[in-house]
Design a protein around this motif. Structure first.
Motif, PDB file in Angstrom:
ATOM      1  N   LEU A 176       0.928  -1.349   0.219  1.00 15.99           N
ATOM      2  CA  LEU A 176       0.135  -0.542  -0.109  1.00 15.99           C
ATOM      3  C   LEU A 176       0.742   1.223   0.162  1.00 15.99           C
ATOM      4  N   LYS A 177       2.066   1.736   0.649  1.00 13.52           N
ATOM      5  CA  LYS A 177       3.174   1.797   0.323  1.00 13.52           C
ATOM      6  C   LYS A 177       3.074   2.566  -1.089  1.00 13.52           C
ATOM      7  N   LYS A 178       3.207   1.646  -2.229  1.00 14.42           N
ATOM      8  CA  LYS A 178       4.153   1.473  -2.811  1.00 14.42           C
ATOM      9  C   LYS A 178       2.609   2.169  -3.919  1.00 14.42           C
ATOM     10  N   ARG A 179       1.075   1.886  -3.318  1.00  6.89           N
ATOM     11  CA  ARG A 179       0.724   2.225  -4.159  1.00  6.89           C
ATOM     12  C   ARG A 179       0.288   3.952  -3.739  1.00  6.89           C
ATOM     13  N   ALA A 211       0.157   2.670   7.523  1.00  7.70           N
ATOM     14  CA  ALA A 211       1.273   2.915   6.413  1.00  7.70           C
ATOM     15  C   ALA A 211       0.696   4.067   5.345  1.00  7.70           C
ATOM     16  N   ILE A 212      -0.267   3.898   5.128  1.00  8.08           N
ATOM     17  CA  ILE A 212      -0.629   4.716   4.186  1.00  8.08           C
ATOM     18  C   ILE A 212      -0.606   6.610   4.144  1.00  8.08           C
ATOM     19  N   ALA A 213      -1.449   6.351   5.373  1.00  5.79           N
ATOM     20  CA  ALA A 213      -1.899   7.645   5.885  1.00  5.79           C
ATOM     21  C   ALA A 213      -0.120   8.167   6.138  1.00  5.79           C
ATOM     22  N   ALA A 270       2.330   9.229   2.906  1.00  9.50           N
ATOM     23  CA  ALA A 270       1.253  10.422   2.367  1.00  9.50           C
ATOM     24  C   ALA A 270       1.455  11.490   2.882  1.00  9.50           C
ATOM     25  N   HIS A 271       1.629  11.476   3.660  1.00  9.18           N
ATOM     26  CA  HIS A 271       2.252  13.041   4.767  1.00  9.18           C
ATOM     27  C   HIS A 271       3.803  12.694   4.130  1.00  9.18           C
ATOM     28  N   PHE A 272       4.851  11.903   4.241  1.00  9.69           N
ATOM     29  CA  PHE A 272       6.415  11.684   4.081  1.00  9.69           C
ATOM     30  C   PHE A 272       6.546  13.085   2.508  1.00  9.69           C
ATOM     31  N   TRP A 273       5.284  12.584   1.608  1.00 11.87           N
ATOM     32  CA  TRP A 273       4.823  13.180   0.036  1.00 11.87           C
ATOM     33  C   TRP A 273       4.862  15.116  -0.257  1.00 11.87           C
ATOM     34  N   ARG A 310      -6.624   7.256  14.092  1.00  9.63           N
ATOM     35  CA  ARG A 310      -5.395   6.545  14.938  1.00  9.63           C
ATOM     36  C   ARG A 310      -3.937   6.843  14.096  1.00  9.63           C
ATOM     37  N   ALA A 311      -4.399   6.119  12.582  1.00 13.38           N
ATOM     38  CA  ALA A 311      -3.955   5.707  11.973  1.00 13.38           C
ATOM     39  C   ALA A 311      -3.233   7.252  11.440  1.00 13.38           C
ATOM     40  N   GLY A 312      -4.317   8.182  11.308  1.00 15.30           N
ATOM     41  CA  GLY A 312      -3.555   9.898  11.037  1.00 15.30           C
ATOM     42  C   GLY A 312      -4.237  10.296   9.884  1.00 15.30           C
ATOM     43  N   PHE A 313      -4.855   9.946   9.683  1.00  9.87           N
ATOM     44  CA  PHE A 313      -6.298  10.465   8.127  1.00  9.87           C
ATOM     45  C   PHE A 313      -6.331  11.312   8.855  1.00  9.87           C
ATOM     46  N   ASP A 314      -6.423  12.324   7.982  1.00  5.19           N
ATOM     47  CA  ASP A 314      -6.952  14.124   7.742  1.00  5.19           C
ATOM     48  C   ASP A 314      -8.175  14.135   8.159  1.00  5.19           C
ATOM     49  N   THR A 315      -8.655  12.968   6.841  1.00  7.93           N
ATOM     50  CA  THR A 315     -10.266  13.383   6.619  1.00  7.93           C
ATOM     51  C   THR A 315     -10.778  11.766   7.257  1.00  7.93           C
TER      52      THR A 315
END
Length: 418
Positions: free
Chosen positions: A186-189, A228-230, A233-236, A255-260
């Motif tokens: 999912l990080k690759k996606r 991993a996704i959140a 995304a934030h890394f980029w 908890r994963a850190g999604f913004d919305t």
């Protein structure tokens, strides 16, 4: 000598550019969304598409003027959850009658409809074939008329989940290019969608209404996968939006850190507390139910999907009121594509019916949405430095928020939309 003349010519050109006369927008009054106060006889000066000053009185004589006399103006609206390359008239399997590029042209028509409805910025949360990435480029180059687009490209999800292709049998071997079944996949996606123009990342944390063989309340990505996704995304430097109907998936995404959190239909007390504590925005599409249940079957929507809409709709509206009352931050999100794009302004009245004041509903589609996009001061406001994006209505939107369902004029980047 030649170099000196070239530099002098460049300086003269720059000086001439700075002396270009601004365009002025005038109206009877301006709603300052930050305070809820009205400014009488506003005069907005615009240069290069942005606001340079807001004063009162009259525009200078002989100036180029966009005359909105008789109207109230306010910032252009922001819809945080749309699907530009879809239409509700094509539900279930009925869309298979069209060639792939049909949806690209449909996206262009929908973009123009949304702009003319007053939505000068939209966040597109999921499409096919990178249709909206191309649309965004065509609008930016001036070939098409449409809003500013913050685009997600394909939505990420689990194999067989809501964001995968779930309508066709195995012989078609069809799957979304954005599914993954581990944190690393999912990080690759995330990186792939960003590579092809994604400006926000969407992931499906739970099942959904308009997919097959998925239950809206059931979590479909683990906390580790969502994290991993959140984080990627934030890394980029991108925001992350989580489609999540079920309580467990909502809490995992927060908890994963999604913004919305999109939809948030079955959010529970713990989820409301987490969203408030962490400043997570909720984007709840509370207006499209009547359209889906009245028109869906005629449009080809399967009974399986209509049954899920009946299950979700009342809980979502009840929890919208509950979350708002608790002080959770809310943004305007319609899920346009599930309902007609040109009609989404009707959601403001439902937001007020469910407990918001008219100003709070307007702020959800201006200030709050701009903050959730990370574009504070650029959109959703009529302050100097912001894009000159605004709408005009005849009446008083603070007395009747239904005015926003039928705007009279739209200006994008200081240009009146014909």
């Amino acid at each position: 000598m030649l170099k000196r003349l070239t530099l002098m010519a460049a300086a003269l050109s720059a000086s001439t550019a700075t002396l270009a006369e601004p365009t002025y927008v005038v109206a009877d009054r301006l709603l300052e969304v930050e305070t809820g106060q009205y400014i009488a006889k506003p005069v907005i000066a615009v240069e290069d598409g942005k606001i340079v000053s807001v004063s009162t009185g009259s525009a200078p004589a002989e100036a180029e003027v966009i005359d909105l006399t008789g109207h109230t103006i306010l910032p252009g609206l922001i819809d945080m959850h749309v699907h530009l390359d879809g239409r509700p008239e094509y539900g279930g399997y009925s869309g298979l009658q069209f060639t792939d590029r049909f949806w690209t042209f449909l996206a262009a028509a929908n973009a123009e409809k949304m702009l003319k409805a007053g939505f000068t910025t939209v966040r597109n949360l999921g499409d096919d074939d990178y249709n909206v990435a191309g649309l965004d480029q065509a609008i930016g180059e001036g070939w098409l008329v449409g809003p500013r687009i913050v685009n997600a490209n394909y939505a990420l999800g689990a194999t067989g989940g809501h964001c995968d292709s779930t309508f066709l049998p195995p012989s078609f071997n069809q799957k979304s290019p954005a599914v993954g079944d581990s944190p690393d996949e999912l990080k690759k996606r995330v990186r792939e969608q960003r590579k092809y123009g994604a400006e926000v990342i969407k992931a499906c944390a739970t099942g959904g209404v308009f997919s097959r063989n998925t239950a809206p309340g059931i979590q479909q990505l683990s906390l580790e996968e969502l994290t991993a996704i959140a984080e990627e995304a934030h890394f980029w430097g991108l925001k992350a939006a989580a489609h999540a109907h079920g309580a467990d998936g909502i809490k995992a995404a927060i908890r994963a850190g999604f913004d919305t959190i999109e939809h948030a239909s079955f959010i529970d007390d713990e989820g409301i507390r987490l969203a408030k504590e962490r400043g997570t925005f909720l984007s709840m599409d509370i207006f499209n139910t009547e359209y889906t249940l009245s028109e869906g079957a005629k449009n080809g929507v399967l009974e399986e999907n209509l049954a899920k809409e009946r299950l979700v709709s009342k809980a979502q509206r009840d929890n919208f009121s509950k979350a708002h009352k608790a002080g959770v931050r809310m943004v305007f999100g319609s899920d346009a594509g599930v309902m007609p794009h040109e009609d989404v302004g009707g959601q403001f009245a439902i937001m007020v019916q469910l407990g918001m004041s008219p100003l709070q509903a307007i702020q959800a589609a201006t200030l709050n949405a701009a903050e959730a996009l990370g574009q504070q001061g650029q959109v959703g406001t009529l302050k100097p430095g912001a894009w000159a994006d605004l709408i005009a209505v005849t009446g008083d939107p603070l007395a009747d928020v239904g005015e926003l369902a039928d705007v009279d004029a739209v200006v994008k980047g200081g240009v009146l939309v014909e």
